[in-house]
Design a protein around this motif. Structure first.
Motif, PDB file in Angstrom:
ATOM      1  N   SER A  15       0.839  -1.201   0.000  1.00  0.00           N
ATOM      2  CA  SER A  15       0.000   0.000   0.000  1.00  0.00           C
ATOM      3  C   SER A  15       0.874   1.252   0.000  1.00  0.00           C
ATOM      4  CB  SER A  15      -0.988  -0.010   1.169  1.00  0.00           C
ATOM      5  OG  SER A  15      -0.307  -0.152   2.376  1.00  0.00           O
ATOM      6  N   ASP A  34      10.453   3.172   6.759  1.00  0.00           N
ATOM      7  CA  ASP A  34      10.097   1.808   7.152  1.00  0.00           C
ATOM      8  C   ASP A  34      11.050   1.281   8.222  1.00  0.00           C
ATOM      9  OD1 ASP A  34       8.157  -0.520   5.717  1.00  0.00           O
ATOM     10  OD2 ASP A  34       9.715  -1.235   7.072  1.00  0.00           O
ATOM     11  N   ALA A  35      10.456   0.504   9.128  1.00  0.00           N
ATOM     12  CA  ALA A  35      11.228  -0.066  10.236  1.00  0.00           C
ATOM     13  C   ALA A  35      12.203  -1.134   9.767  1.00  0.00           C
ATOM     14  CB  ALA A  35      10.264  -0.650  11.263  1.00  0.00           C
ATOM     15  N   LEU A  44       4.762  -7.400   3.611  1.00  0.00           N
ATOM     16  CA  LEU A  44       4.208  -8.761   3.589  1.00  0.00           C
ATOM     17  C   LEU A  44       3.933  -9.258   2.173  1.00  0.00           C
ATOM     18  CD1 LEU A  44       1.686  -8.712   6.572  1.00  0.00           C
ATOM     19  CD2 LEU A  44       4.048  -9.527   6.539  1.00  0.00           C
ATOM     20  N   PHE A  49       0.901 -14.801  -1.277  1.00  0.00           N
ATOM     21  CA  PHE A  49       0.656 -15.708  -2.388  1.00  0.00           C
ATOM     22  C   PHE A  49       0.269 -14.927  -3.640  1.00  0.00           C
ATOM     23  CE2 PHE A  49      -2.459 -18.806  -4.378  1.00  0.00           C
ATOM     24  CZ  PHE A  49      -1.470 -19.538  -5.007  1.00  0.00           C
ATOM     25  N   GLY A  50      -0.687 -14.012  -3.484  1.00  0.00           N
ATOM     26  CA  GLY A  50      -1.130 -13.244  -4.647  1.00  0.00           C
ATOM     27  C   GLY A  50      -2.506 -13.648  -5.135  1.00  0.00           C
ATOM     28  N   GLY A  51      -3.333 -14.134  -4.209  1.00  0.00           N
ATOM     29  CA  GLY A  51      -4.722 -14.443  -4.550  1.00  0.00           C
ATOM     30  C   GLY A  51      -5.571 -13.193  -4.405  1.00  0.00           C
ATOM     31  N   VAL A 170       8.770   4.863  13.209  1.00  0.00           N
ATOM     32  CA  VAL A 170       8.011   6.048  13.623  1.00  0.00           C
ATOM     33  C   VAL A 170       7.470   5.803  15.028  1.00  0.00           C
ATOM     34  CG1 VAL A 170       5.951   7.440  13.147  1.00  0.00           C
ATOM     35  CG2 VAL A 170       7.432   6.687  11.258  1.00  0.00           C
ATOM     36  N   THR A 236       7.368  -6.587  12.920  1.00  0.00           N
ATOM     37  CA  THR A 236       7.177  -5.134  12.748  1.00  0.00           C
ATOM     38  C   THR A 236       5.705  -4.786  12.533  1.00  0.00           C
ATOM     39  OG1 THR A 236       7.708  -5.288  10.395  1.00  0.00           O
ATOM     40  CG2 THR A 236       9.481  -4.563  11.857  1.00  0.00           C
ATOM     41  N   ASN A 237       4.873  -5.788  12.271  1.00  0.00           N
ATOM     42  CA  ASN A 237       3.422  -5.558  12.225  1.00  0.00           C
ATOM     43  C   ASN A 237       2.918  -5.611  13.674  1.00  0.00           C
ATOM     44  OD1 ASN A 237       3.910  -7.235   9.417  1.00  0.00           O
ATOM     45  ND2 ASN A 237       2.462  -5.564   9.238  1.00  0.00           N
ATOM     46  N   GLU A 493      -3.675  -2.455   5.149  1.00  0.00           N
ATOM     47  CA  GLU A 493      -4.117  -3.217   6.326  1.00  0.00           C
ATOM     48  C   GLU A 493      -4.240  -2.326   7.562  1.00  0.00           C
ATOM     49  OE1 GLU A 493      -2.336  -7.073   6.511  1.00  0.00           O
ATOM     50  OE2 GLU A 493      -3.067  -7.441   8.545  1.00  0.00           O
ATOM     51  N   PHE A 512      -7.344  -8.619   0.276  1.00  0.00           N
ATOM     52  CA  PHE A 512      -6.385  -7.840   1.069  1.00  0.00           C
ATOM     53  C   PHE A 512      -5.406  -7.070   0.174  1.00  0.00           C
ATOM     54  CE2 PHE A 512      -7.569 -11.832   3.190  1.00  0.00           C
ATOM     55  CZ  PHE A 512      -8.422 -11.293   4.143  1.00  0.00           C
ATOM     56  N   LEU A 513      -4.640  -7.820  -0.620  1.00  0.00           N
ATOM     57  CA  LEU A 513      -3.690  -7.141  -1.516  1.00  0.00           C
ATOM     58  C   LEU A 513      -4.453  -6.169  -2.414  1.00  0.00           C
ATOM     59  CD1 LEU A 513      -1.679 -10.323  -2.479  1.00  0.00           C
ATOM     60  CD2 LEU A 513      -0.730  -8.380  -1.236  1.00  0.00           C
TER      61      LEU A 513
HETATM   62  C1  FAD Z   1       2.366 -15.562   3.794  1.00  0.00           C
HETATM   63  C2  FAD Z   1       1.290 -14.558   3.449  1.00  0.00           C
HETATM   64  C3  FAD Z   1       0.432 -14.843   2.391  1.00  0.00           C
HETATM   65  C4  FAD Z   1      -0.555 -13.905   2.036  1.00  0.00           C
HETATM   66  N1  FAD Z   1      -1.318 -14.162   0.927  1.00  0.00           N
HETATM   67  C5  FAD Z   1      -2.250 -13.248   0.539  1.00  0.00           C
HETATM   68  C6  FAD Z   1      -3.021 -13.466  -0.633  1.00  0.00           C
HETATM   69  O1  FAD Z   1      -2.855 -14.455  -1.350  1.00  0.00           O
HETATM   70  N2  FAD Z   1      -3.961 -12.531  -0.967  1.00  0.00           N
HETATM   71  C7  FAD Z   1      -4.174 -11.406  -0.207  1.00  0.00           C
HETATM   72  O2  FAD Z   1      -5.047 -10.603  -0.570  1.00  0.00           O
HETATM   73  N3  FAD Z   1      -3.427 -11.171   0.898  1.00  0.00           N
HETATM   74  C8  FAD Z   1      -2.471 -12.048   1.286  1.00  0.00           C
HETATM   75  N4  FAD Z   1      -1.708 -11.798   2.395  1.00  0.00           N
HETATM   76  C9  FAD Z   1      -1.938 -10.546   3.140  1.00  0.00           C
HETATM   77  C10 FAD Z   1      -1.266  -9.363   2.462  1.00  0.00           C
HETATM   78  O3  FAD Z   1       0.030  -9.725   2.079  1.00  0.00           O
HETATM   79  C11 FAD Z   1      -1.215  -8.165   3.426  1.00  0.00           C
HETATM   80  O4  FAD Z   1      -2.491  -7.891   3.944  1.00  0.00           O
HETATM   81  C12 FAD Z   1      -0.697  -6.919   2.694  1.00  0.00           C
HETATM   82  O5  FAD Z   1       0.512  -7.212   2.042  1.00  0.00           O
HETATM   83  C13 FAD Z   1      -0.524  -5.764   3.688  1.00  0.00           C
HETATM   84  O6  FAD Z   1       0.120  -4.704   3.026  1.00  0.00           O
HETATM   85  P1  FAD Z   1       0.328  -3.305   3.740  1.00  0.00           P
HETATM   86  O7  FAD Z   1       1.049  -2.437   2.788  1.00  0.00           O
HETATM   87  O8  FAD Z   1      -0.954  -2.807   4.280  1.00  0.00           O
HETATM   88  O9  FAD Z   1       1.215  -3.629   5.027  1.00  0.00           O
HETATM   89  P2  FAD Z   1       2.599  -4.416   5.221  1.00  0.00           P
HETATM   90  O10 FAD Z   1       2.974  -5.214   4.069  1.00  0.00           O
HETATM   91  O11 FAD Z   1       2.456  -5.097   6.535  1.00  0.00           O
HETATM   92  O12 FAD Z   1       3.672  -3.247   5.334  1.00  0.00           O
HETATM   93  C14 FAD Z   1       3.725  -2.416   6.444  1.00  0.00           C
HETATM   94  C15 FAD Z   1       5.132  -1.895   6.595  1.00  0.00           C
HETATM   95  O13 FAD Z   1       5.113  -0.911   7.632  1.00  0.00           O
HETATM   96  C16 FAD Z   1       6.294  -1.020   8.404  1.00  0.00           C
HETATM   97  N5  FAD Z   1       6.027  -0.460   9.737  1.00  0.00           N
HETATM   98  C17 FAD Z   1       5.132  -0.878  10.657  1.00  0.00           C
HETATM   99  N6  FAD Z   1       5.149  -0.072  11.739  1.00  0.00           N
HETATM  100  C18 FAD Z   1       6.081   0.879  11.472  1.00  0.00           C
HETATM  101  C19 FAD Z   1       6.550   2.007  12.190  1.00  0.00           C
HETATM  102  N7  FAD Z   1       6.100   2.322  13.413  1.00  0.00           N
HETATM  103  N8  FAD Z   1       7.538   2.759  11.639  1.00  0.00           N
HETATM  104  C20 FAD Z   1       8.031   2.471  10.400  1.00  0.00           C
HETATM  105  N9  FAD Z   1       7.603   1.414   9.672  1.00  0.00           N
HETATM  106  C21 FAD Z   1       6.628   0.630  10.202  1.00  0.00           C
HETATM  107  C22 FAD Z   1       6.595  -2.503   8.407  1.00  0.00           C
HETATM  108  O14 FAD Z   1       7.967  -2.743   8.615  1.00  0.00           O
HETATM  109  C23 FAD Z   1       6.124  -2.953   7.016  1.00  0.00           C
HETATM  110  O15 FAD Z   1       7.181  -2.999   6.085  1.00  0.00           O
HETATM  111  C24 FAD Z   1      -0.715 -12.700   2.787  1.00  0.00           C
HETATM  112  C25 FAD Z   1       0.130 -12.446   3.869  1.00  0.00           C
HETATM  113  C26 FAD Z   1       1.136 -13.349   4.192  1.00  0.00           C
HETATM  114  C27 FAD Z   1       2.059 -13.032   5.341  1.00  0.00           C
END
Ligand code: FAD
Length: 527
Positions: A15, A34-35, A44, A49-51, A170, A236-237, A493, A512-513
């Motif tokens: 995101s 980013d942390a 993440l 997976f990428g569904g 942060v 870090t989540n 998320e 989610f993705l």
């Molecule tokens: C193994 C696995 C399989 C999955 N498969 C699917 C799927 O098939 N389909 C689907 O829709 N979803 C899937 N998901 C879920 C999906 O990957 C996540 O919901 C999505 O990637 C979240 O993205 P995001 O950008 O919101 O957050 P994140 O990817 O969690 O990124 C958040 C970032 O913020 C950083 N951060 C956090 N707090 C701080 C802070 N205080 N200061 C600085 N940085 C900070 C973290 O280090 C992290 O890099 C899967 C997840 C996993 C783990």
């Protein structure tokens, strides 16, 4: 003012990266904090997976699936069980179902990424109706490919409009009387610092990497979270950014709504404490409690209602369960969520993928049998039980219970199909009617007598937060009076995939993705 930029994005997950890219294209100056280290860029989604749940796609139409935003919204609301209070979550659900093609599907295609032609039918619903049609699409190359394409595009802006701060956490949002102006950070590499911007975007993901927090918000009506809980995301989540948002008057909602999974095993090669892997539990396996008694009254089987399965598992007195299967089932049905354990999809090896589907995924089964002590193989039920009890000395399997469960199931399957009076068999036969799912679901046969028996010891594993920071449709963070806090946005998320909980109680899966893409693009436009 030092350290001043147009937009600060907290979190370099999918995101954060998409919000950055879209803002950069509009000429904005962006700082991503980013942390984690640079190698983890993408969060993440690197491991995912990428569904994706997508509605009325060419892939669906080519299979004769007549889907529409209206049908999808109806399914979504049914599964979500929204209440009157869920104004913004419901708005986001509507926005998702109406815009999954133009905002997600087309966006991905423009990045030169395609989907597998097969569309799976997941989360069909059990007591609460779910997906009334197949709509789970799989990214060819997994979401890692998406992240790599985004990183490539972002690199064009580095050293001009885009800068990063890695290994930088942060710790606080900075606010004047009427607007957010920046954030304070703790940096592992240099000094603590403050950064300032016209807009601050919280893209910090969920909190399910913090098991203490998960236990704290665990749904009260479920009792306590089980002791063997595994961590299915990353430390870090941790949800600290949710606290920072609350500290300056922002709202978080639906924090007890989570999308965890019932079939976790400890990662044999862990990156952190309690690191787990989430299995796609084989549908043809018999799911039993610690003693070997089949879990019921309705048998546990995936594809219908993940939330219900987790709730049933959490009710067990002893916090682990077992799946009993055989080699035939494991080769066809065993899968593990994420790019690491699906290299044929991640590395776009079509022939290998076909071989795995039609000849069995020998590589994955062998890997698990070699690396994980939670996978047990034996030639007879007696030997299997003996080995299972070496792993669980404190809570042994009862020879009578497990033999009874397996023999009873085998006796029913041995009958003519007309006499298969068993809900798991009924559901397997329904699943097999959809061609894509048939490829991964065995025709029922006895467990004994079809290759070695396998037992897999399972625990609950955390994964996604369905709740989060409350936002409106422009991703503006809302205060306790539902008024936008000027200068503060939340996406992905962190925002409960839009509005502080766009999935309500349950996800149609793969929402989610895609919701990260939707919210990120919307935030960039809105800013
Ligand atoms: C193994 C696995 C399989 C999955 N498969 C699917 C799927 O098939 N389909 C689907 O829709 N979803 C899937 N998901 C879920 C999906 O990957 C996540 O919901 C999505 O990637 C979240 O993205 P995001 O950008 O919101 O957050 P994140 O990817 O969690 O990124 C958040 C970032 O913020 C950083 N951060 C956090 N707090 C701080 C802070 N205080 N200061 C600085 N940085 C900070 C973290 O280090 C992290 O890099 C899967 C997840 C996993 C783990």
């Amino acid at each position: 003012m030092n350290n001043k930029t147009d937009i600060i994005i907290i979190g370099a997950g999918i995101s954060g990266l998409i919000c950055a890219l879209e803002s950069l294209k509009l000429g904005k100056k962006v700082l991503i904090i980013d942390a984690q280290s640079r190698e983890k860029l993408g969060g993440l989604a690197r491991a995912a997976f990428g569904g994706m749940a997508l509605i009325d796609t060419p892939e669906q139409r080519s299979k004769g699936i007549k889907d529409s935003p209206e049908i999808a919204f109806q399914d979504w609301c049914s599964f979500a069980e929204f209440t009157e209070a869920d104004h913004w979550p419901k708005q986001w659900a509507k926005y998702y179902t109406e815009n999954s093609i133009n905002e997600v599907y087309e966006y991905i295609k423009a990045l030169n990424i395609r989907f597998l032609p097969a569309v799976s039918w997941v989360e069909r619903g059990l007591y609460t109706p779910g997906n009334s049609l197949p709509r789970y699409h799989i990214l060819w190359g997994a979401s890692l490919r998406l992240i790599n394409q985004l990183i490539k595009q972002l690199s064009q802006f580095e050293n001009t409009l885009l800068s990063y701060q890695f290994e930088c956490t942060v710790t606080q949002l900075l606010k004047t009387d009427h607007r957010v102006i920046g954030c304070s950070t703790r940096n592992n590499l240099t000094q603590d610092a403050e950064y300032f911007a016209d807009a601050v975007v919280v893209a910090s993901g969920g909190f399910t990497g913090n098991l203490d927090k998960v236990r704290e918000v665990w749904p009260k009506e479920w009792g306590q979270a089980q002791s063997g809980l595994l961590n299915g995301t990353h430390p870090t989540n941790d949800g600290k950014m949710h606290d920072c948002v609350e500290d300056i008057g922002g709202q978080t909602t639906h924090m007890s709504n989570m999308w965890n999974y019932a079939a976790g095993i400890p990662n044999p090669n862990p990156d952190f404490k309690n690191h787990g892997l989430s299995l796609i539990p084989p549908r043809s396996a018999l799911w039993v409690d610690h003693q070997g008694k089949r879990i019921g009254p309705e048998p546990l089987i995936t594809s219908f209602d993940t939330l219900h399965m987790c709730r049933q598992i959490n009710k067990l007195q002893i916090p682990h369960s077992w799946q009993i299967l055989n080699q035939r089932i494991a080769l066809k049905e065993l899968a593990i969520s994420g790019s690491e354990h699906n290299p044929a999809i991640r590395d776009r090896q079509f022939i290998t993928l076909l071989k795995e589907i039609f000849l069995g995924n020998h590589k994955l089964l062998n890997k698990m049998l070699t690396e994980s002590d939670h996978f047990i193989i034996a030639d007879s039920l007696e030997e299997l039980i003996e080995k299972m009890n070496q792993l669980t000395v404190k809570h042994p399997v009862s020879i009578d219970e497990l033999s009874n469960s397996v023999n009873r199931f085998d006796e029913i399957v041995s009958r003519k199909q007309a006499f298969w009076n068993d809900d798991q068999l009924r559901r397997i036969m329904t699943i097999r009617k959809w061609t894509t799912d048939k490829l991964r679901t065995c025709y029922p046969k006895t467990l004994q007598g079809h290759g070695p028996l396998i037992a897999v010891k399972l625990n609950l594993i955390t994964r996604k937060c369905l709740g989060g920071v409350k936002t409106d449709l422009q991703c503006r963070v809302l205060n306790q009076n539902d008024i936008p806090i000027i200068g503060l946005y939340a996406i992905g998320e962190a925002s409960g995939f839009g509005g502080g909980g766009s999935n309500g109680k349950r996800s149609l899966e793969g929402t989610f993705l895609s919701a990260c893409i939707l919210t990120a693009r919307q935030a960039a436009r809105s800013i």
